[in-house]
Motif scaffolding. Structure first.
Motif, short mmCIF file in Angstrom:
data_model
loop_
_atom_site.label_atom_id
_atom_site.label_comp_id
_atom_site.label_asym_id
_atom_site.label_seq_id
_atom_site.Cartn_x
_atom_site.Cartn_y
_atom_site.Cartn_z
N ARG A 111 10.03 -29.60 -12.41
CA ARG A 111 10.76 -29.17 -11.22
C ARG A 111 10.10 -27.95 -10.57
NH1 ARG A 111 15.17 -29.96 -14.07
NH2 ARG A 111 15.48 -27.75 -14.54
N GLU A 114 6.90 -28.91 -8.80
CA GLU A 114 7.17 -29.59 -7.53
C GLU A 114 7.66 -28.61 -6.47
OE1 GLU A 114 9.89 -32.61 -8.79
OE2 GLU A 114 8.28 -33.92 -9.51
N GLU A 115 8.53 -27.67 -6.87
CA GLU A 115 9.04 -26.67 -5.92
C GLU A 115 7.93 -25.76 -5.43
OE1 GLU A 115 12.05 -24.68 -8.19
OE2 GLU A 115 13.42 -26.39 -8.10
N GLU A 117 4.79 -26.47 -5.24
CA GLU A 117 3.64 -27.19 -4.70
C GLU A 117 3.26 -26.68 -3.31
OE1 GLU A 117 2.06 -31.72 -4.00
OE2 GLU A 117 3.98 -31.39 -4.97
N ASN A 157 -0.32 -27.42 -11.13
CA ASN A 157 -0.68 -27.25 -9.72
C ASN A 157 -2.18 -27.03 -9.53
OD1 ASN A 157 1.78 -27.78 -8.54
ND2 ASN A 157 2.49 -25.68 -8.69
N LYS A 160 -3.71 -30.30 -9.13
CA LYS A 160 -3.57 -30.81 -7.75
C LYS A 160 -4.60 -30.16 -6.84
CE LYS A 160 1.34 -31.63 -8.28
NZ LYS A 160 2.69 -31.15 -7.92
#
Length: 188
Positions: A111, A114-115, A117, A157, A160
């Motif tokens: 979570r 994703e927050e 990102e 991250n 990514k």
């Protein structure tokens, strides 16, 4: 990416190593932290983007078709992804060691990743440096889950930022985990 499965696979590998090497009861956390720091540096070295003094700053994403001196993992593969996955092995080992491998913590990490990102465009150099400082903090805050949660979230991250998909990371982890088991069979 199935982090829970990877935590479990890493625990099986770590348990095997501890058993076969007679390391029961030893504090292996300092070794794992140092290993993660070394692997992060190796990953940054394969990324190469921080080397403003070099004309060759392109990430190492392709290997020539040859076998590396220490095993069969690099046969025309992606060195940057391979180093990233080496880091993943150690960050999972640390999480297992500290007890941050439960489903609630893993969901919290996912979570948070994703927050956050939207915030990952800080630059890869800063992402590496920030992650390394968080990892160094494990020595002083080993029992604090926020340090580990932040570290794994930032690590995901970073993947990514480096352009890896969760599917690529998971597949590379599975492959390298199998290689690591094979190395144990061969007396690595």
């Amino acid at each position: 990416m199935n982090l829970q499965k990877m935590f479990e696979m890493q625990k099986a590998l770590d348990d095997r190593i501890i058993e076969e090497k007679g390391l029961q009861g030893q504090d292996l956390l300092p070794n794992l932290i140092l290993a993660l720091q070394v692997e992060l540096a190796e990953c940054a070295n394969e990324w190469r983007g921080f080397k403003h003094w070099s004309n060759d700053r392109e990430p190492r994403t392709k290997h020539p078709l040859e076998v590396s001196p220490n095993g069969a993992f690099r046969k025309g593969g992606n060195p940057l992804l391979e180093e990233y996955v080496d880091c993943l092995h150690f960050i999972l080992s640390i999480g297992n060691r500290l007890g941050f491998n439960n489903d609630a913590t893993i969901q919290r990490i996912i979570r948070r990743a994703e927050e956050r990102e939207l915030e990952i465009n800080i630059g890869i150099e800063k992402a590496f440096s920030h992650l390394m400082s968080l990892v160094f903090g494990f020595y002083f805050s080993a029992g604090e889950d926020l340090t580990y949660v932040r570290s794994l979230e930032r690590f995901l991250n970073l993947g990514k930022l480096l352009g890896f998909t969760p599917e690529q990371i998971e597949a590379a982890y599975m492959e390298k985990n199998a290689v690591n088991h094979q190395r144990q069979e061969e007396g690595y």
